[in-house]
Design an enzyme around this catalytic site. Sequence first.
Site, PDB file in Angstrom:
ATOM      1  N   LYS A  13      44.202 -17.379 102.213  1.00 55.59           N
ATOM      2  CA  LYS A  13      44.946 -17.252 101.274  1.00 55.59           C
ATOM      3  C   LYS A  13      45.446 -18.714 100.285  1.00 55.59           C
ATOM      4  O   LYS A  13      45.442 -19.333  99.540  1.00 55.59           O
ATOM      5  CB  LYS A  13      45.234 -16.478 101.013  1.00 55.59           C
ATOM      6  N   ARG A  88      50.466  -5.247  98.285  1.00 51.82           N
ATOM      7  CA  ARG A  88      49.200  -5.933  99.799  1.00 51.82           C
ATOM      8  C   ARG A  88      49.359  -3.542  99.967  1.00 51.82           C
ATOM      9  O   ARG A  88      49.306  -3.076 100.641  1.00 51.82           O
ATOM     10  CB  ARG A  88      50.769  -5.960 100.668  1.00 51.82           C
ATOM     11  N   ARG A 127      48.083 -21.867 115.331  1.00 50.24           N
ATOM     12  CA  ARG A 127      48.705 -22.461 113.600  1.00 50.24           C
ATOM     13  C   ARG A 127      50.463 -23.275 113.579  1.00 50.24           C
ATOM     14  O   ARG A 127      50.665 -21.971 114.713  1.00 50.24           O
ATOM     15  CB  ARG A 127      47.828 -22.088 112.442  1.00 50.24           C
ATOM     16  N   ARG A 161      55.190 -20.641 113.307  1.00 47.40           N
ATOM     17  CA  ARG A 161      55.915 -18.752 112.341  1.00 47.40           C
ATOM     18  C   ARG A 161      56.119 -18.055 113.187  1.00 47.40           C
ATOM     19  O   ARG A 161      55.604 -18.128 114.684  1.00 47.40           O
ATOM     20  CB  ARG A 161      55.055 -18.322 110.827  1.00 47.40           C
ATOM     21  N   ARG A 172      49.370  -7.369 111.763  1.00 53.68           N
ATOM     22  CA  ARG A 172      49.044  -6.778 110.638  1.00 53.68           C
ATOM     23  C   ARG A 172      48.139  -6.591 110.198  1.00 53.68           C
ATOM     24  O   ARG A 172      47.877  -6.692 108.741  1.00 53.68           O
ATOM     25  CB  ARG A 172      49.814  -8.826 110.344  1.00 53.68           C
TER      26      ARG A 172
HETATM   27  P1  AMP Z   1      52.115 -13.618 104.812  1.00 52.98           P
HETATM   28  O1  AMP Z   1      53.075 -14.576 104.846  1.00 52.98           O
HETATM   29  O2  AMP Z   1      51.658 -13.097 103.516  1.00 52.98           O
HETATM   30  O3  AMP Z   1      51.388 -13.337 105.902  1.00 52.98           O
HETATM   31  O4  AMP Z   1      53.399 -12.715 104.515  1.00 52.98           O
HETATM   32  C1  AMP Z   1      54.608 -12.560 106.051  1.00 52.98           C
HETATM   33  C2  AMP Z   1      55.227 -11.396 106.143  1.00 52.98           C
HETATM   34  O5  AMP Z   1      55.813 -11.307 105.263  1.00 52.98           O
HETATM   35  C3  AMP Z   1      54.368  -9.809 106.118  1.00 52.98           C
HETATM   36  O6  AMP Z   1      53.641  -9.893 107.076  1.00 52.98           O
HETATM   37  C4  AMP Z   1      55.248  -9.331 105.718  1.00 52.98           C
HETATM   38  O7  AMP Z   1      56.261  -8.444 106.757  1.00 52.98           O
HETATM   39  C5  AMP Z   1      56.097  -9.629 104.545  1.00 52.98           C
HETATM   40  N1  AMP Z   1      55.075  -9.530 103.573  1.00 52.98           N
HETATM   41  C6  AMP Z   1      54.268 -10.405 102.811  1.00 52.98           C
HETATM   42  N2  AMP Z   1      53.616 -10.303 101.408  1.00 52.98           N
HETATM   43  C7  AMP Z   1      54.540  -9.138 100.985  1.00 52.98           C
HETATM   44  C8  AMP Z   1      53.779  -7.734 100.064  1.00 52.98           C
HETATM   45  N3  AMP Z   1      52.851  -7.999  99.103  1.00 52.98           N
HETATM   46  N4  AMP Z   1      54.585  -6.449 101.017  1.00 52.98           N
HETATM   47  C9  AMP Z   1      54.786  -6.713 101.672  1.00 52.98           C
HETATM   48  N5  AMP Z   1      56.086  -7.127 102.512  1.00 52.98           N
HETATM   49  C10 AMP Z   1      54.687  -8.126 102.267  1.00 52.98           C
END
Ligand code: AMP
Length: 214
Positions: A13, A88, A127, A161, A172
Amino acid sequence: MDIILLGPPGAGKGTQAHRLVEHHGMMQLSTGDMLRETRKADTELGRKVSDIMDSGSLVSDDIVSAMIDAKLADMGPEVGAIFDGYPRTAAQAEQLDEILAKHGRNLDHVIELEVDEDALVERITGRYSCANCGAGYHEVFKRPEVDGVCDECGSTEFKRRPDDTEETVRHRMQVYRSETAPILPGYEKRGIVSRVDGMGAIDEVTHAIDSILA
Ligand code: AMP
């Protein structure tokens, strides 16, 4: 044009959102990126968010929706938004509808990147990125031309990360299946969902997305 990029962690994404920003002048709204900024701060919210993110669980709906609302308030109506990693949950999807209506905006497309989960675990756990310029690399699929030196800026510092471990990634993905995937049928009823094979080459995925937006 406002669009949602949907797909499990590691589906690409962020990569595709960057391309849409470059090619179409859209704005990427990544709640993951916003939360990573928040966790850097030595505040109560920063610490709370940090613990949740490291576990791979979701931060509260109200926090992320407030972040999106604030970003949209700063954006001109002519700039298209790419929602990356948001919404989400069903509650966030409802909140997004309200926020968009409040800002006089409309959701045009929901693009789901379809991927194979086992391959994703390999993608994500391998990554890393340049600590200086953020260029993305992968232990197997995209090593720097000279080992240990960033192709883009020459830095020798790299970072990962903290939530890219196999255990967290599996969690996740399970959260994606139970909390996020169920929001798709609602968008399907509105006739705005398109699916793209996210396992193809990055350029192929970009091409497929461009065809949907054309
Ligand atoms: P991402 O970079 O999108 O994979 O997000 C990393 C982490 O941030 C996720 O595993 C969640 O803990 C938190 N996170 C990101 N976006 C959201 C969202 N829309 N709602 C809730 N938690 C989020």
